[in-house]
Write a protein that holds these residues in place. Structure first.
Motif, PDB file in Angstrom:
ATOM      1  N   UNK A   1       0.803  -1.215   0.000  1.00 20.39           N
ATOM      2  CA  UNK A   1       0.000   0.000   0.000  1.00 20.39           C
ATOM      3  C   UNK A   1       0.839   1.269   0.000  1.00 20.39           C
ATOM      4  N   UNK A   2       0.317   2.298  -0.663  1.00 19.08           N
ATOM      5  CA  UNK A   2       0.862   3.650  -0.605  1.00 19.08           C
ATOM      6  C   UNK A   2      -0.324   4.620  -0.640  1.00 19.08           C
ATOM      7  N   UNK A   3      -0.047   5.901  -0.642  1.00 15.88           N
ATOM      8  CA  UNK A   3      -1.068   6.918  -0.855  1.00 15.88           C
ATOM      9  C   UNK A   3      -0.756   7.639  -2.155  1.00 15.88           C
ATOM     10  N   UNK A   4      -1.705   7.617  -3.085  1.00 15.64           N
ATOM     11  CA  UNK A   4      -1.571   8.402  -4.310  1.00 15.64           C
ATOM     12  C   UNK A   4      -2.319   9.717  -4.083  1.00 15.64           C
ATOM     13  N   UNK A   5      -1.688  10.814  -4.438  1.00 17.14           N
ATOM     14  CA  UNK A   5      -2.303  12.104  -4.157  1.00 17.14           C
ATOM     15  C   UNK A   5      -2.061  13.085  -5.297  1.00 17.14           C
TER      16      UNK A   5
ATOM     17  N   UNK B   1     -12.387   3.106   1.075  1.00 18.34           N
ATOM     18  CA  UNK B   1     -10.973   3.110   0.706  1.00 18.34           C
ATOM     19  C   UNK B   1     -10.108   3.250   1.945  1.00 18.34           C
ATOM     20  N   UNK B   2     -10.493   4.157   2.822  1.00 16.03           N
ATOM     21  CA  UNK B   2      -9.751   4.366   4.069  1.00 16.03           C
ATOM     22  C   UNK B   2      -9.796   3.098   4.922  1.00 16.03           C
ATOM     23  N   UNK B   3     -10.977   2.496   5.019  1.00 22.37           N
ATOM     24  CA  UNK B   3     -11.127   1.280   5.822  1.00 22.37           C
ATOM     25  C   UNK B   3     -10.243   0.155   5.308  1.00 22.37           C
ATOM     26  N   UNK B   4     -10.322  -0.124   4.012  1.00 27.17           N
ATOM     27  CA  UNK B   4      -9.546  -1.225   3.440  1.00 27.17           C
ATOM     28  C   UNK B   4      -8.053  -1.033   3.655  1.00 27.17           C
ATOM     29  N   UNK B   5      -7.599   0.198   3.490  1.00 29.71           N
ATOM     30  CA  UNK B   5      -6.177   0.479   3.672  1.00 29.71           C
ATOM     31  C   UNK B   5      -5.759   0.295   5.122  1.00 29.71           C
ATOM     32  N   UNK B   6      -6.571   0.808   6.032  1.00 26.52           N
ATOM     33  CA  UNK B   6      -6.223   0.738   7.450  1.00 26.52           C
ATOM     34  C   UNK B   6      -6.270  -0.697   7.977  1.00 26.52           C
ATOM     35  N   UNK B   7      -7.318  -1.436   7.646  1.00 24.12           N
ATOM     36  CA  UNK B   7      -7.433  -2.799   8.161  1.00 24.12           C
ATOM     37  C   UNK B   7      -6.402  -3.713   7.516  1.00 24.12           C
TER      38      UNK B   7
ATOM     39  N   UNK C   1      -8.629  14.256  -3.930  1.00 26.06           N
ATOM     40  CA  UNK C   1      -7.192  14.557  -3.900  1.00 26.06           C
ATOM     41  C   UNK C   1      -6.323  13.373  -3.519  1.00 26.06           C
ATOM     42  N   UNK C   2      -6.892  12.368  -2.866  1.00 29.49           N
ATOM     43  CA  UNK C   2      -6.092  11.213  -2.438  1.00 29.49           C
ATOM     44  C   UNK C   2      -6.878   9.935  -2.610  1.00 29.49           C
ATOM     45  N   UNK C   3      -6.138   8.847  -2.749  1.00 24.99           N
ATOM     46  CA  UNK C   3      -6.729   7.519  -2.738  1.00 24.99           C
ATOM     47  C   UNK C   3      -5.687   6.560  -2.183  1.00 24.99           C
ATOM     48  N   UNK C   4      -6.107   5.682  -1.290  1.00 18.24           N
ATOM     49  CA  UNK C   4      -5.204   4.643  -0.799  1.00 18.24           C
ATOM     50  C   UNK C   4      -4.964   3.682  -1.943  1.00 18.24           C
ATOM     51  N   UNK C   5      -3.702   3.538  -2.361  1.00 13.41           N
ATOM     52  CA  UNK C   5      -3.454   2.754  -3.573  1.00 13.41           C
ATOM     53  C   UNK C   5      -2.423   1.656  -3.357  1.00 13.41           C
ATOM     54  N   UNK C   6      -2.877   0.404  -3.388  1.00 13.19           N
ATOM     55  CA  UNK C   6      -1.930  -0.693  -3.501  1.00 13.19           C
ATOM     56  C   UNK C   6      -1.239  -0.584  -4.852  1.00 13.19           C
ATOM     57  N   UNK C   7      -0.135  -1.267  -5.013  1.00 14.70           N
ATOM     58  CA  UNK C   7       0.667  -1.111  -6.225  1.00 14.70           C
ATOM     59  C   UNK C   7      -0.140  -1.310  -7.498  1.00 14.70           C
ATOM     60  N   UNK C   8      -1.063  -2.288  -7.483  1.00  9.27           N
ATOM     61  CA  UNK C   8      -1.815  -2.577  -8.693  1.00  9.27           C
ATOM     62  C   UNK C   8      -2.734  -1.445  -9.139  1.00  9.27           C
TER      63      UNK C   8
ATOM     64  N   UNK D   1       0.525   5.535   5.823  1.00  4.40           N
ATOM     65  CA  UNK D   1       0.748   5.663   7.265  1.00  4.40           C
ATOM     66  C   UNK D   1       1.326   4.397   7.898  1.00  4.40           C
ATOM     67  N   UNK D   2       0.814   3.242   7.495  1.00  8.53           N
ATOM     68  CA  UNK D   2       1.353   1.970   7.977  1.00  8.53           C
ATOM     69  C   UNK D   2       1.456   1.007   6.801  1.00  8.53           C
ATOM     70  N   UNK D   3       2.371   0.060   6.911  1.00  5.52           N
ATOM     71  CA  UNK D   3       2.524  -0.950   5.859  1.00  5.52           C
ATOM     72  C   UNK D   3       1.289  -1.835   5.834  1.00  5.52           C
ATOM     73  N   UNK D   4       0.745  -2.027   4.651  1.00  5.06           N
ATOM     74  CA  UNK D   4      -0.477  -2.818   4.520  1.00  5.06           C
ATOM     75  C   UNK D   4      -0.472  -3.528   3.175  1.00  5.06           C
ATOM     76  N   UNK D   5      -1.262  -4.580   3.088  1.00  2.00           N
ATOM     77  CA  UNK D   5      -1.380  -5.329   1.842  1.00  2.00           C
ATOM     78  C   UNK D   5      -2.835  -5.416   1.435  1.00  2.00           C
TER      79      UNK D   5
END
Length: 442
Positions: free
Chosen positions: A164-168, A219-225, A283-290, A313-317
């Protein structure tokens, strides 16, 4: 490329972006969604060669990257046929039926991350123990753990992952008076998704007209969990979603977004979400590499150089798959050799070079190079470094057989009740809870 109906993963396309639509991607060959197959069952092709079938969903990139042809040149006695089912919600039930029947499976069978725990817990006896055939240190520890039984049997070799990363949109950040440098920005929200949402409150104070901070609360939920060790099941396999500290933390931060004015309130992968990318409405979206390829396609030429990427914010998959070898196959030895070769670091790097599915083999990371056009699109961000750093620190998570429907109930029912229908967080939680009870048969 491939997606699933739960949108757990899609395809990274750092280079050329192919057509992508949720649950409706064309494959290379076809194993039709009604269950019919174009394979010959692995009995040979009439030339004296051994025919190996590879069952996949969506597009894995092996054909596109030329790997099948390369393998057949290296092994003239082998013919490879790929059987593709477009949708994972059709693919996996069909695989389960064939596993139970002890016939009809492909020689090499892909397993999506949303199904790997069910395979491990209920179908392990139907798969070859690949741990005895490979050097497991080639893969990330947490990736191996997802496909390993309690008694140590490895039923699948890792293909790609979704760090995961944040695209902005740095142009929108600048207009809102926020930091635009990716390193300093990542430092502002490092360690806590609540800090990311807090920045959303600041963004909205001077938000450019018609824009929101984030695409959706889901999007926020999926990234955080996705960065929590415990989600819907505990380490002993008990269902704990309603008691999970990780779920509560992710839910709370998602509710902050859902009940404020910072969310565009879009359902991911629906047409309005696509239009949001094109129109620059968030302005932002939680974006896994794909997801980078998806952004590049949907934002189009107008987004080039405006998007940037920062560490999450934290490493996530979010996403990933495996290749397993069913014991019912007639050519197990040859199938194991093919599965090993397709998932080796060298081949994962080749798939990345073609369509940037991010490898689960860290030894490949030092040589990964996104296409120049993609790097330019995302403001020359060090994409490989950002995603590989995340991949190496993702926690090993506890998974269960109903992870997929539980997560979908929370995002597509619970969160949407709050975000799009004006329900309270308590009402949204109750709606998700009722759906999950049905899913679990309670």
């Amino acid at each position: 490329m491939r997606t699933s109906t739960r949108r757990s993963r899609g395809l990274v396309v750092f280079a050329a972006v192919a057509a992508l639509a949720t649950g409706a991607l064309a494959g290379c060959a076809s194993d039709s969604d009604d269950g019919s197959s174009n394979s010959d069952g692995g009995n040979g092709d009439g030339t004296g060669k051994t025919t190996l079938t590879v069952g996949t969903f969506g597009v894995f990139g092996y054909k596109q990257a030329g790997l099948y042809n390369e393998y057949m040149k290296l092994h003239p006695d082998i013919t490879i046929k790929e059987n593709v089912t477009t949708r994972t919600d059709v693919y996996w039930p069909k695989v389960l039926t064939r596993l139970q029947a002890g016939s009809g499976t492909d020689d090499v069978q892909a397993i999506e991350i949303g199904n790997i725990t069910e395979a491990v817990q209920t179908q392990a006896a139907k798969f070859v123990d690949l741990g005895k055939e490979v050097d497991k240190s080639q893969w990330l520890d947490w990736k191996n753990a997802q496909a390993t039984t309690k008694d140590g049997k490895l039923i699948g070799l890792g293909t790609d992952i979704g760090p995961m990363a944040i695209c902005y949109r740095k142009d929108l950040f600048e207009k809102a008076g926020l930091e635009t440098d990716r390193t300093r920005l990542a430092a502002q929200w490092k360690g806590d998704w609540a800090k990311y949402v807090d920045l959303g409150k600041e963004y909205m104070k001077k938000a450019p007209s018609g824009t929101k901070f984030v695409d959706s609360a889901s999007s926020v939920y999926n990234a955080a969990v996705g960065g929590e060790k415990e989600m819907y099941y505990d380490k002993d396999g008990n269902v704990v979603w309603d008691k999970s500290a990780g779920v509560k933390k992710a839910w709370d931060v998602a509710m902050t977004a859902a009940t404020s004015d910072m969310s565009a309130k879009l359902k991911q992968f629906d047409k309005p979400w696509d239009q949001g990318f094109a129109g620059g409405s968030f302005a932002t979206v939680a974006c896994p590499a794909w997801m980078l390829g998806y952004i590049q396609e949907k934002s189009g030429d107008s987004g080039k150089g405006k998007w940037d990427v920062a560490a999450a914010p934290t490493a996530a998959n979010w996403g990933g798959s495996f290749l397993g070898v069913p014991t019912a196959g007639k050519h197990q030895k040859e199938a194991v050799a093919l599965a090993k070769w397709l998932t080796a670091p060298e081949q994962q790097a080749k798939v990345f070079a073609k369509q940037a599915s991010f490898p689960s083999t860290p030894s490949a990371y030092s040589d990964l190079k996104p296409a120049a056009g993609t790097t330019a699109y995302f403001s020359d961000a060090p994409l490989t470094q950002i995603f590989s750093d995340a991949a190496k620190t993702i926690p090993t998570q506890y998974h269960g057989p109903k992870d997929q429907p539980i997560g979908t109930a929370i995002t597509d029912i619970g969160i949407l009740q709050v975000e799009q229908k004006g329900k309270s967080p308590a009402q949204g939680w109750d709606a998700a809870k009722n759906e999950i009870k049905d899913v679990l048969g309670q």
